[in-house]
Design an enzyme around this catalytic site. Structure first.
Site, short mmCIF file in Angstrom:
data_model
loop_
_atom_site.label_atom_id
_atom_site.label_comp_id
_atom_site.label_asym_id
_atom_site.label_seq_id
_atom_site.Cartn_x
_atom_site.Cartn_y
_atom_site.Cartn_z
N ALA A 136 1.43 4.48 -1.66
CA ALA A 136 1.32 5.94 -1.68
C ALA A 136 1.28 6.50 -0.26
CB ALA A 136 0.08 6.36 -2.46
N PRO A 137 1.85 7.68 -0.01
CA PRO A 137 2.46 8.60 -0.97
C PRO A 137 3.89 8.25 -1.38
CG PRO A 137 2.56 9.56 1.21
CD PRO A 137 1.79 8.27 1.35
N GLY A 138 4.51 7.26 -0.75
CA GLY A 138 5.78 6.76 -1.26
C GLY A 138 7.00 7.00 -0.41
N ASN A 139 6.87 7.64 0.74
CA ASN A 139 8.05 7.88 1.58
C ASN A 139 8.70 6.59 2.03
OD1 ASN A 139 7.90 10.64 1.41
ND2 ASN A 139 6.81 10.92 3.31
N CYS A 184 0.88 -1.18 0.00
CA CYS A 184 0.00 0.00 0.00
C CYS A 184 0.91 1.21 0.00
CB CYS A 184 -0.92 -0.01 1.21
SG CYS A 184 -1.80 -1.57 1.48
N ASP A 209 1.53 -1.66 5.05
CA ASP A 209 1.10 -0.51 5.85
C ASP A 209 -0.29 -0.11 5.38
OD1 ASP A 209 1.21 1.57 7.65
OD2 ASP A 209 2.22 2.93 6.29
N CYS A 213 -0.51 3.34 11.88
CA CYS A 213 -0.32 4.55 12.69
C CYS A 213 -1.55 4.69 13.59
CB CYS A 213 -0.09 5.78 11.83
SG CYS A 213 -1.33 6.09 10.58
#
Length: 487
Positions: A231-234, A229, A300, A362
């Site tokens: 995005a956003p890609g960090n 999962c 995640d 989170c």
């Protein structure tokens, strides 16, 4: 000879003509409009309990030009929302027309036309609250300070840590983090959005707990890794950096709108070993050649986001201020989220060559964290997986509600400023894949794995004492958020 008659200006044209705005006035005008768009999206989502992106994500999206000014306007408006509501009600605006006012376009004009009424309502509010000036009123409605250190992760694909330290120390006090490699800690409220190192992708603004996720997976260079999962890609580009740009990272993302954000992050990082896949992780067939060699999975999934309300600025929203988050609907939503989380974790266990799986959220809720892991443990064990111990020196472990809780990682929303959860599943050496999952439907012995430094037998026996004594703090911060975290 042809005669030309000069066009006469229409009556009152000179009076109607407005003077041109200066650059500063134009910038402020567009910042107000951009802030209005963000506020409309956030407040409507909050009112209808509908998942939207975080305030920061909306402000720092590519469509917002003046990000710094827009962010300041949005935060100031939300901080003073109770006062604004009281003043609008006092001026008989909120009940009469406010629901019809778009936060873009005529809203500012509409309110300016009622300036006298609004000033009168504010004066009456001061009298009613027995306050002498507007400053006293602002102090009464002051929201708690939730500032935390600014963390940045050095993108080692472009820059080494020492060079980043030298550059950042020209302006700030900087120190290395003692848990996550390549992570730097700066004082709170450092605005780095326009810093050259951030603009060119040499460093990424990423929280400590978020950075711990990819570091816990710790894939070897040359592996094939799946970010389920992405995005956003960090976390995706963090994986690529940990792998030193070798091997392959498959970044899977279902949401069409977030694919562009993911692609932009990958492009900014300079990683050349990331393959972006627009599709559902659950639709991937583990037996298909593109995925049958995947050796590590970062999972995640969408969660309540209850551990990042401060980072997301959810504490500024009306629902949070009114204490409306704990209700039956939210309990039902958490149950649905947990069901989805179990489903994707079960699917991750089916990949035939996978050796390491990190499941993270989170969230501070047990139902999304320990309960999900506990429900999956029997299946994981049948596939040869056990719980690994990422960050052995980290003192905050899982809640003591399941066997092996000391292997789990938690970060605290009060002490650590973020509430994250991390579970690492590691396949034992010499395990066999279940026949129904192997490509040829037969028992397939796994190849002996190279011993990894952080998974040595000695380290696996370590049982860290649980110092997570903040159960009362967990209760205080257990009011669910009405945001589905989309990372």
């Amino acid at each position: 000879m042809a005669r030309f008659k000069a066009k006469q200006p229409s009556s009152g044209a000179a009076e109607k003509k407005k003077p041109r705005m200066s650059n500063a006035e134009r910038s402020a005008y567009f910042s107000r409009r951009e802030a209005a768009k963000v506020l409309r999206s956030v407040l409507q989502g909050d009112a209808h309990r509908r998942a939207v992106a975080s305030i920061k994500s909306l402000v720092y999206s590519p469509s917002i030009k003046n990000k710094k000014a827009t962010f300041a306007l949005v935060c100031q408006t939300l901080k003073h929302l109770p006062i604004i509501k009281d003043v609008l009600e006092g001026a008989n605006i909120l009940n009469s027309r406010w629901k019809e006012i778009s936060f873009v376009g005529d809203a500012e004009k509409f309110l300016l036309q009622r300036k006298v009424s609004l000033q009168s309502a504010l004066a009456q509010l001061l009298v009613r609250k027995k306050m002498k000036c507007i400053e006293d009123l602002l102090d009464r409605y002051q929201t708690p300070d939730v500032s935390k250190p600014r963390y940045v992760r050095v993108n080692t694909l472009k820059l080494d840590v020492d060079s980043a330290l030298i550059d950042l120390r020209k302006q700030y006090m900087v120190e290395k983090d003692d848990v996550v490699p390549d992570l730097l800690k700066l004082p709170p409220k450092c605005d780095l959005h326009d810093h050259p190192l951030v603009m060119n992708g040499s460093v990424f603004m990423q929280g400590k707990a978020s950075s711990m996720v990819a570091a816990a997976l710790d894939p070897d260079p040359g592996w094939e890794v799946l970010d389920a999962c992405a995005a956003p890609g960090n976390k995706t580009v963090h994986l690529a950096a940990l792998m030193r740009g070798k091997g392959k990272v498959i970044a899977c993302e279902l949401n069409k709108e977030r694919i562009k954000r993911l692609a932009d992050t990958v492009r900014l990082s300079g990683a050349c070993n990331i393959e972006v896949f627009h599709g559902d992780f659950l639709s991937l067939d583990p037996k298909d050649p593109p995925y049958s060699k995947v050796r590590a999975i970062l999972l995640d999934p969408s969660c309540s986001g209850s551990g990042t309300v401060a980072e997301r600025l959810d504490h500024l929203l009306p629902s949070h201020a009114a204490g409306q988050s704990a209700n039956v609907d939210e309990t039902e939503r958490l149950t649905k989220l947990a069901s989805f989380q179990k489903k994707v974790l079960t699917h991750a266990l089916c990949f035939p060559q996978v050796e390491r799986i990190v499941y993270s959220t989170c969230s501070i809720h047990q139902i999304e964290n320990e309960d999900v892991v506990n429900s999956i443990l029997p299946l994981a064990a049948s596939h040869g997986f056990r719980l690994g111990t990422p960050f052995p020196k980290w003192h905050r472990r899982g809640l003591p509600v399941l066997e092996g809780f000391e292997h789990l990682v938690r970060t605290d929303p009060v002490e650590d400023k973020e509430g994250f959860f991390i579970a690492l599943f590691v396949r034992e050496e010499g395990s066999v894949i279940h026949p129904s999952l192997s490509p040829d439907s037969s028992h397939l012995s796994l190849v002996k794995r190279t011993k990894r430094k952080n998974l040595s037998k000695k380290e696996a026996r370590i049982r860290m004492p649980t110092l997570y004594g903040g159960m009362f703090k967990m209760f205080l911060y257990s009011k669910p958020s009405f945001r589905v975290n989309l990372k």
